[in-house]
Design an enzyme around this catalytic site. Structure first.
Site, PDB file in Angstrom:
ATOM      1  N   GLU A 176      29.468  47.019  28.721  1.00 41.12           N
ATOM      2  CA  GLU A 176      30.327  45.859  28.747  1.00 41.12           C
ATOM      3  C   GLU A 176      30.154  45.013  30.027  1.00 41.12           C
ATOM      4  O   GLU A 176      30.103  43.673  29.706  1.00 41.12           O
ATOM      5  CB  GLU A 176      31.655  46.387  28.798  1.00 41.12           C
ATOM      6  CG  GLU A 176      32.765  45.278  28.753  1.00 41.12           C
ATOM      7  CD  GLU A 176      33.360  44.448  30.093  1.00 41.12           C
ATOM      8  OE1 GLU A 176      33.926  43.431  29.910  1.00 41.12           O
ATOM      9  OE2 GLU A 176      32.961  45.027  31.300  1.00 41.12           O
ATOM     10  N   HIS A 228      34.790  44.154  41.008  1.00 45.45           N
ATOM     11  CA  HIS A 228      33.234  44.113  41.039  1.00 45.45           C
ATOM     12  C   HIS A 228      32.690  44.541  42.551  1.00 45.45           C
ATOM     13  O   HIS A 228      31.858  43.800  42.914  1.00 45.45           O
ATOM     14  CB  HIS A 228      32.740  42.800  40.405  1.00 45.45           C
ATOM     15  CG  HIS A 228      32.817  42.853  38.928  1.00 45.45           C
ATOM     16  ND1 HIS A 228      32.179  41.796  38.111  1.00 45.45           N
ATOM     17  CD2 HIS A 228      33.310  43.745  38.365  1.00 45.45           C
ATOM     18  CE1 HIS A 228      32.349  42.132  37.132  1.00 45.45           C
ATOM     19  NE2 HIS A 228      33.238  43.325  36.814  1.00 45.45           N
TER      20      HIS A 228
END
Length: 508
Positions: free
Chosen positions: A325, A448
């Protein structure tokens, strides 16, 4: 079935890091693991399955997942579950083994597929005498020539760089300066490369920076940066005054292909012609362990799948854990693209669960309407609204803009939707009043990043949303009464035109 998955997982590891993971040799089912037949169990009940959701169980799973992420340390020097890493192979193995423990309640399958993976090791952009703070390498960008700095004048490309005729002849040997617009970044980079540019910069048509991806690699792609509209503006002014602006671009990067795996588990009970499908992504970015993104969604699915075994279902339920993803929805795209038309029609809806426990959370619902999306998407949206209302919880709507794994389903005519708790977006003052937390900060300050570990998950939000996931499964596993029937596999052009993301990065 188990043997084929183990081969795929081993191939994943061998193709990337050549590491040997001891627990990749998953055990076969034993006789005492055989589940009670679904017909002997009570029919699925939303209240009952919600009551079975436990924060302690979710946290134990998160702690296990973090230990698995540490398997990536040898290659990446920190915990990660990025595709191709030992941490991701371990994640797949953990999901598979947990499903095996549930006996014969599920048919478990896997789907191996080649995936493109990119790494940027170093980068630098200098324009004139300035080092732009917003300059960021595009995802899946190639390196500059010989992985060395390249120097040249900036050449302003006409229009939006979507046509080869937009590139003047003097772009050869120079650095193309291209406006963001209506075509993919990969198209702009490819056109620049064909015109002989040594690098490319795509500047935003808005003040903000551009966090984009070039998408499917092309031999004509050149090293490509994104740049904010703010920092591009004075450069454009000089170029339009025919003044010379030189630049130095440097990217040390690698783009390669690896083998990875989607895991899919479907109930053996329930009508297989009417499938309730839901998914989460099993991978993280290479920068960190991804316990919230999307360990939280993956583990919520695993816990709901476990608790569902206490019930029978009228409609089949299909859980999916997608790989790739973070690289651009690779696993979910591949899955939907390879579905035969009759199998596509069996999926009544797809529910996406990505980031369920952001620390500075908001309860977010994708604003999927039937006007733009496949018929039924709005009914799913309204199910989430009704549940939050019943719980006396606030909620907010967010764009249904292609940022997660629902995108491939919507593009292939399958109704979809989902919930989230926020990524790098900024919490507003109104949302602070609605949900607590801190206005002006990201919903997930560790999005992230390396700090996306067990301590980064808000357990309250995670439990609430896992209960809502359980409710969504229970509702449709029991009945599709009042839910639109599938009619077509064609999506409206409005969705395609409005969607600028393909996964976490912009592609247009």
């Amino acid at each position: 079935m188990g043997h084929s998955l183990r081969l795929a997982l081993c191939a994943t590891v061998a193709a990337t890091s050549a590491l040997q993971i001891p627990f990749l040799n998953s055990p076969s089912r034993t006789h005492d693991q055989v589940a009670v037949q679904p017909s002997e169990k009570p029919l699925i009940n939303s209240t009952a399955i919600q009551e079975a959701i436990s924060g302690d169980r979710l946290l134990r799973r998160a702690e296990k997942l973090y230990e698995i992420a540490k398997l990536g340390q040898e290659e990446y020097n920190h915990p990660t579950r990025v595709i191709g890493s030992a941490g991701h192979a371990g994640t797949l193995n953990y999901i598979y083994e947990e499903l095996l423990k549930l006996g014969d309640y599920y048919d478990i399958s896997n789907q191996s597929f080649p995936a493109v993976s990119g790494k940027v090791f170093e980068s630098r952009l200098v324009i004139g005498n300035d080092v732009p703070t917003s300059a960021a390498p595009m995802g899946l960008t190639p390196a500059t020539k010989n992985k060395e700095p390249v120097h040249g004048d900036l050449v302003l490309v006409k229009n939006e760089g979507c046509q080869s005729t937009d590139y003047p002849t003097d772009v050869a040997g120079s650095i193309a300066f291209i406006k963001r617009g209506t075509c993919p970044f990969g198209t702009k980079s490819e056109n620049a490369g064909r015109a002989g540019a040594i690098a490319a910069i795509v500047y935003n048509d808005e003040k903000e920076g551009v966090s984009g991806t070039l998408g499917t690699p092309s031999p004509y792609h050149v090293a490509t940066f994104g740049l904010s509209g703010d920092e591009a503006e004075p450069v454009i002014k000089k170029l339009k005054q025919t003044k010379r602006v030189d630049a130095i671009a440097y990217i040390d990067a690698e783009v390669g292909s690896i083998l990875t795996v989607n895991i899919v588990a479907q109930t053996t009970g329930g009508d297989p012609e009417n499938v309730v499908m839901l998914g989460a992504h099993s991978d993280s970015v290479d920068a960190g362990p991804g316990i919230n993104d999307d360990g939280s969604g993956s583990l919520s699915l695993l816990e709901v799948a476990s608790q569902l075994t206490g019930f029978s279902v009228n409609n089949a339920v299909r859980f999916a854990w997608w790989a790739g993803e973070e690289e651009g929805l690779l696993g979910s795209d591949y899955y939907v693209a390879t579905l035969p038309e009759d199998e596509n029609q069996k999926i009544r809806l797809f529910m996406d669960y990505d980031m369920m426990g952001s620390p500075n959370f908001a309860y977010q619902i994708y604003n999927a309407t039937n006007a733009i999306n496949p018929n039924g998407s709005e009914e799913l949206r309204d199910l989430y609204i009704d549940w939050y209302d019943e719980q006396k919880l606030n909620y907010t709507f967010i764009p249904f803009d292609g940022r997660s794994d629902y995108d491939g389903f919507i593009r292939n005519g399958i109704p979809g939707g989902g919930i989230a708790t926020g990524a790098e977006g900024i919490k507003t003052k109104k949302e602070q009043e609605q949900f607590g937390g801190k206005a002006g900060d990201w919903y997930d300050p560790c999005y992230h990043q390396l700090c996306d570990d067990v301590g980064n998950v808000n357990v309250t939000a995670w439990v609430v949303n896992t209960k809502l996931i359980a409710h969504s499964v229970a509702t449709y596993a029991k009945s599709f009464k009042g839910f639109p029937k599938r009619t077509t596999s064609v999506v409206s052009e409005a969705y395609v035109e409005e969607t600028k993301y393909h996964g976490p990065r912009l592609f247009v």
